[in-house]
Enzyme design. Structure first.
Site, PDB file in Angstrom:
ATOM      1  N   ARG A   7       0.768  -1.133  -0.032  1.00  0.00           N
ATOM      2  CA  ARG A   7      -0.216  -0.008   0.120  1.00  0.00           C
ATOM      3  C   ARG A   7       0.951   1.362   0.010  1.00  0.00           C
ATOM      4  O   ARG A   7       2.172   1.144   0.149  1.00  0.00           O
ATOM      5  CB  ARG A   7      -0.855   0.118   1.151  1.00  0.00           C
TER       6      ARG A   7
ATOM      7  N   CYS B  53       3.814   8.340  -5.379  1.00  0.00           N
ATOM      8  CA  CYS B  53       4.497   9.627  -5.193  1.00  0.00           C
ATOM      9  C   CYS B  53       3.627  10.629  -5.330  1.00  0.00           C
ATOM     10  O   CYS B  53       2.711  11.047  -6.110  1.00  0.00           O
ATOM     11  CB  CYS B  53       5.614   9.778  -6.315  1.00  0.00           C
TER      12      CYS B  53
ATOM     13  N   GLU C 182      -7.823   4.601  14.765  1.00  0.00           N
ATOM     14  CA  GLU C 182      -7.401   3.392  15.074  1.00  0.00           C
ATOM     15  C   GLU C 182      -6.846   3.112  16.357  1.00  0.00           C
ATOM     16  O   GLU C 182      -5.777   3.521  16.615  1.00  0.00           O
ATOM     17  CB  GLU C 182      -6.531   2.836  13.973  1.00  0.00           C
TER      18      GLU C 182
ATOM     19  N   GLU D 296      -3.339   7.494   6.876  1.00  0.00           N
ATOM     20  CA  GLU D 296      -1.901   7.488   7.408  1.00  0.00           C
ATOM     21  C   GLU D 296      -1.031   7.889   6.229  1.00  0.00           C
ATOM     22  O   GLU D 296       0.169   7.174   6.149  1.00  0.00           O
ATOM     23  CB  GLU D 296      -1.453   6.024   7.868  1.00  0.00           C
TER      24      GLU D 296
HETATM   25 ZN   LIG Z   1      -3.466   1.598  10.191  1.00  0.00          ZN
END
Ligand SMILES: [Zn+2]
Ligand SMILES: [Zn+2]
Ligand SMILES: [Zn+2]
EC number: 3.2.1.23
Lengths: 638, 638, 638
Positions: A110, A114, A320, A149
């Protein structure tokens, strides 16, 4: 800062595409029965939403949202841009990032893109638009998450051709002429002068270290690219939805400016994996790591809570939350009983609006198959499920919590992290480590802390302000310090560089009203400590201070460590825990700030009139007449 | 298993091409005088056999074989495919393997080929055919070696284009459709789904870890390529010779399935470098490494002996035996006097048909010039020559030795090694390390051990069967366990994955007749031990066990560590030496297996009615009334 | 060796191009006032001297030289070839060096060129010619420096195409035929034989280690390329100037033969960074590193002083002397007060003609902005300025110093360093480390030492000669040993290889007149020491010695460590400090050489009739009735 009031909620991350559709309704019912409010979905589902270019399959997503929403859950919908499908990469083979060694970072996991690639940015806009159009006004969709993230797996900085070309454009815009760039960077130094922006390469694979000004510009550029990438999505989403926009930042991820990304969002959130982080991203003694092996570091989570409360301008979540063993740290033990509850309550004590566990059911497949969920892969309850249900009940009992201004502010600045990574000057000089040392010292004195950005223009209400390791002290913050009544403890290594990574003249730190000059800086190996007169010691870093200001703290050898005038203090060293504790204590006494020397593992947090006592230790501790169980949390009106 | 009887023999590795032809006859005579039977030649001589493509020079080889053979030696002839000459590489520049960083692994040492390259495979077939035709029926040529040390220098896994293309074909054959592959691997997880096999890349250089199912498939493929490469040679050789076919496996080389390669061969052999291996490939305390610095680990050799007895279906050799200091380990001390003899006798005690020292005379040139031989470079005797002669005399006195079934079987499975390398989940979880810990515990109790493959269908005759770390417990072995009367100790981490690298449902370990479920798995750092009630401790790894089976062993905290029903035991943890010793002791008592707590460094091995006592320690030890000298070996009728 | 007399001088490195022209005159005046004689300029200024190809700007340099010279300073002018401007790289993109992993080492710092690139060599000649023509006869230009720190940042060895092509030519010249090369290297070993020089690749990225003979040839070639590169400049300069030619070698830089480069120069100089070197390039205990953290190792500087006195054939300088904290070591503490003076005096005691501090004023920009100078960036005096002024006054008082022959000679040989790097055989076997151990042992006995090259033909006058780790003992040195009256201590590992990296036959060490044979060599891990009968121990390395020579030193176990005949001693082991001290002591007693067991940190150096006592310790030490302050130096007539 007016107190903000929020009623805590719980949620969970869920992947309908991983499970057969028959189970969705039962999963949803069980989530609701557990007391969860939120369910985050969709952030890795692109290959199911658009299996081939322009061929969309939203039906299953429609049904999933409907199933979850009609069960009573509020959906957080993620844009799936962290996992472009294979066909996107086939379309743009040069969209892949390149690492510092020049290796293409390929498809197969994942975050394989760029940030500077225009083609991929367009794809990202396109899929975001599709989702925004379809779900922007859908009532069950109560919030949006952009991507996932940013920066995780070291993905902010890319040495691709796309990055190089974009960097040259960025430089041309910033400096206007190569001559101006040469002057700004001091390229005369080793005949590194450019005639044209097209001569500027990315600062990797040089023979010895590249010009730090070059690296710093590239780090600023790289951060800007993340901001720009995210903004493409927020602009699209704003046009189609009124729901709050969120990004889930990763712990100890400092490669881009979260404040800048946060300015385009409504809520900040972060992904909290206390046990994984203790193992893989905290400097601490072996004894400390052994003591908190199954609980996580007592200050790491709180630090991020306070940081993201600032990034979110008061509004923040845990998107999370670790519920059991994870799969990615060097060692992955299970949390002690109670920790899944403690972590949630600690977040609420720091003002979190929501805590979402990651994930609902452990996946039996692929990379994260050993990452625990609230359910086991066979749908039996995992240990954290019961703790989540307990939290849900407690939330109902406790009701809304208030976030009020803390007595202490700690200035946090992303460019400073890049600066000291670019040129640490000593192997132990890391910005985050320094910040966490400072934060820990405050918390060991029972203090609640606000984190503020380096362009903060109002420090009123604080009794103590800390600005350690701040690369450049801007006019805005400097003015706020002059105006406020707080004791301002600036340094070490503060205001020692211009924005272009040069030593200023007159020499640092040049704090108005404080006659101190750093005549020399030393980095020190771990074997070398310099004892302070009043206990504790200097370690890692020491500056030689000159000037007319008063010497407030000195080494046994008589060298100045803190010098001050009025409310301004300059700290010219990295202090050990004892030294830092004593210094802060003294400042707090002077400022009339109440402190409590906390027992090992115990921490306080005041949320409005409610005081939380959080015990990261495995054993019960009695404090202020109250016993807090091991891995437990207590609260009471203060 | 019927007892197999073999008369031990000795041999040596020899390189006629390294020495002037005048010395061959004298070398041969001295080999015979030393008592050697075998001489292995030819495996690196391609550039002398075929200096230019299609231009052969077999004359010197004819004369070398004649000289050696007529002196009374039996020749093992190697195919020279581990060292293709420069012109082969000029012909096929893309035959070179590529490492995980994408770097071509060039010409200039050895093993410079990718197993998947069709052109090189054809060259390998061609030179093998030439050799087989010329020497296949030659009486002096009494055995053949294929290639040399497959996998040495990390050469099984290659990331070349040849490997990529062959992998895609292999996948197409295995999965038939990309959709089937997507389902098998769980590619939905992060939108990693493929539309075509041609989209599948090799699993290196991904942004974060690739899908473990992807890696595992690539590991299976890579192993299959070695098997196929070797089979090309064995098929050619079979057509031209009746002599036994052998390969010399390298110590702790687990990157391909030796059982699968072994199925095409007649005899397994391995290359035993006890002192080099202690230094460079065994996890042990500094004290242990210091104690056995000049002897080697007391269990490492025996483990391989038992492994290759299984791989060779009862027939095995040491093809290369360390005689003195080697050149390749971080530190290269000399063996203590007696070790060159001890190592040979230990091998014979474990059923070796032959032990060949590597090499006859130390070469003064090239990479291995600091690798000792039986002779020094100046042809003077090196210390091991006398010990070899002594062994030869002792062999004659002792006569044939019998290999009988051991009381204990240990299941060894190459794919399990790949699985835990692919996803260790804890930094200390290594399959070989686990196996060696288990094996060591057995040997410290004086037990002789048989190693069996994971598709073993008959466990009758064993009193104890161990299956630690077995990724997938197949039906065949599971049935054999049900049928046998042995105590079967399964685990830790056994049957926790399907062959496609997914967590099974129902959840592991699902051993028929044993109601145990692993509800959670933890990996533990070295600083963290969990004491057992009955002594010893858990380290590295612990599973949380549930179910109706009886708790046979538990931690002090009361957590189940072993659960059992009837003869089936599940072990949910990695135990330290004390814990493992106590557990195995208890099982042996229950099964009526005689054990002996062995003094440090002393080991037993029963060969038919002969008991060998082997002393890896430097000092004499008295055991059972007999004194065994330091670095010595004793034997007697038991 | 006749005593050479020199009057010490001081100097400084200066970068007029970094500062506004108005400050030059004041800087020059302050330099003179400080007592400095020399100012080195120009070595990184190419982009200002020739901003575009063929467009020169010498005016500012003319003015800078005039300003400095007319103030009374003598200018050392550097050729600027260590920092080719960007346009040079644009012209020759393939001039960049390539590292062992195949990565191009790009523009953006310094030393970004491959020594083998013909185009760049021509550019280097061109700019050197321009400078030589303009400044060769200019009176203020009193010396020239070629390039800067050849080899710094690991730049001698390049794996570029230019290097490969030049290497092939070099091989063709050396071996004349591929067959001769094959024989010399033993390429038959693994079928590594070549048919053509064009098949020879550079010895990187092979599957396992390349042939050491191949590597050694490449190392000799790489060194030769530096010599050739430098010679281009010296030949040009000789045609235009009579001023002495100098190169500034870097500390512990062994990748090329400094004696060979030095043969084309008049004066050797080196760049001395005692505190940086202690931190980043010396093997020592943590306690030792802590003790000398702010002083540097007590023997490292002196070793280099003696080495460069040899390289310069008696004439040598420190071209760059650390004045305060540097920027490039892992940790960068400040020197203790007195060290900037001590280092200078130690150099003069060893015969230095000049000591130049690096640099005049700390630069606020670019890579070295945290590197101290004599002035701070704001032009205030840094601590070393006063110490430099003190040294200048003391110089005037002391007057000329004499360099006389030392009682001990230590043979230093660059190819030996390459040999043991190519094939250490044990992880701890490093040539420099061995040499420094030997040198330290001598200095701890109060001995002054001369370093001599391995082709030294006259050892008369020495009482003791050491030749540790000398790969090949040539005829010239061997003859000199036979002729001289010194005790010659040869070994360990001496004469163990031919020049082509093969074990000689008859076997080593084959010292005429000394019947010793090394029958076996062992490398030993740090945990393993072998005590000597007379105190001390063997560590790292031990040879098994045979022969008729007398055993002079043995282990407790009775193994020979030193064997001797007449004045020849062979040492077959690496000894610890105690063992080495005892051995050397004994030899000195036998030879009538006076020794003094020095207190910790104290060192002696005799310069003619003057004895210097140098105290690297932080505390005062009394020796021979005189107290030497911490970080102090004393001198008196002996
Ligand atoms: Zn995560
Ligand atoms: Zn081998
Ligand atoms: Zn320098």
């Amino acid at each position: 800062m007016a107190g903000r009031v929020a009623t805590p909620t719980l949620g969970v991350c869920y992947y309908p595409e991983h499970w057969s559709e028959e189970t969705w309704a039962q999963d949803a019912a069980q989530m609701v029965a557990t007391g969860l409010t939120w369910v985050r979905i969709g952030e890795f589902a692109w290959s199911r939403l658009e299996p081939r270019e322009g061929v969309f399959d939203f039906d299953w997503m429609d049904r999933a949202i409907e199933t979850l929403g009609s069960a009573g859950l509020r959906v957080v919908l993620g844009t799936p841009t962290a996992t472009p499908p294979r066909w996107v990469v086939d379309k743009y083979p040069d969209m892949l990032a390149v690492d510092g060694d020049g290796r293409v970072r390929g498809f197969g996991s994942r975050r394989h893109y760029c940030f500077s690639h225009a083609g991929y940015r367009a794809e990202s806009a396109r899929i975001t638009t599709e989702l925004a159009r379809r779900y922007g006004r859908k009532p069950h969709v109560a919030a949006w998450q952009t991507d996932n993230e940013y920066g995780c797996h070291d993905t902010v900085v890319s040495y691709s051709n796309a990055a190089r070309d974009a960097f040259r454009d960025w430089l041309a815009q910033r400096y206007q002429s190569p001559q101006a760039l040469n002057r700004a960077w001091g390229n005369v130094f080793w005949s590194m002068e450019y005639d044209s922006f097209d001569q500027v390469e990315l600062p990797n694979l040089t023979v010895t270290e590249p010009n730090p000004a070059h690296v710093m510009a590239f780090r600023r550029f790289s951060s800007d690219q993340v901001v720009a990438f995210n903004r493409v999505q927020t602009q699209i989403l704003r046009a189609h939805t009124d729901a709050p926009l969120i990004h889930n930042y990763m712990g100890r991820e400092l490669a881009f400016d979260h404040f800048a990304v946060g300015a385009d969002l409504d809520v900040a959130s972060w992904d909290s994996y206390p046990i994984g982080f203790l193992s893989d991203r905290i400097e601490a003694s072996e004894a400390h790591k052994a003591r908190y092996l199954q609980q996580g570091d007592p200050d790491m989570q709180a630090f991020h809570h306070d940081l993201y409360r600032a990034v979110g301008n008061g509004r923040w979540w845990i998107m999370e939350q670790q519920p059991g063993p994870v799969n990615w740290a060097p060692y992955n033990p299970a949390p002690l009983p109670g920790m899944a509850r403690l972590w949630a309550w600690e977040a609420f004590a720091h003002g979190a609006e929501a805590v979402c566990y990651f994930r609902w059911r452990q996946a039996p497949i692929a990379q994260e198959q050993n990452h625990a969920g609230l359910l086991r892969p066979d749908s039996q309850p995992a240990p954290a499920l019961g703790e989540a249900a307990q939290v849900a009940q407690e939330i109902a009992a406790v009701g809304p919590l208030e976030t009020t201004q803390a007595p202490v502010a700690l200035v946090f600045d992303y460019p400073s992290a890049w600066a000291w990574e670019t040129q640490p000057q000593g192997a132990d000089f890391d910005y985050f480590r320094l910040m966490l040392d400072m934060y820990r010292a405050l918390r060991k004195l029972g203090l609640s802390v606000d984190i503020v950005p380096s362009d903060c223009d109002d420090l009123s209400g604080y009794g103590l302000v800390l600005a350690p390791g701040l690369m450049t002290l801007g006019q805005t913050l400097s003015d706020a310090m002059q105006r406020c009544s707080a004791a301002c403890l600036i340094g070490p290594r503060a205001n020692t560089l211009t924005e272009e990574f040069a030593i200023p003249n007159p020499m640092p730190p040049q704090v108005p009203g404080l006659d101190v000059t750093i005549s020399l800086m030393e980095s020190l190996p771990p074997s070398h400590m310099r004892p302070l007169r009043e206990g504790g010691a200097v370690r890692h870093w020491m500056e030689r201070l000159e000037g007319a200001a008063e010497v407030t703290l000195a080494t046994e050898a008589g060298d100045a460590v803190v010098m001050s005038s009025g409310n301004l203090y300059y700290l010219g060293a990295w202090l050990d825990d004892a030294g830092l504790g004593a210094l802060i204590s003294k400042l707090c006494v002077a400022q009339g700030i109440e402190t409590h020397v906390m027992p090992e593992g115990l921490r306080l947090r005041d949320a409005g009139g409610t005081r939380f006592v959080i015990n990261y230790g495995a054993d019960p501790v009695t404090w202020d007449g109250r016993s807090v169980p091991g891995c437990g949390v207590a609260w009471f009106a203060r």
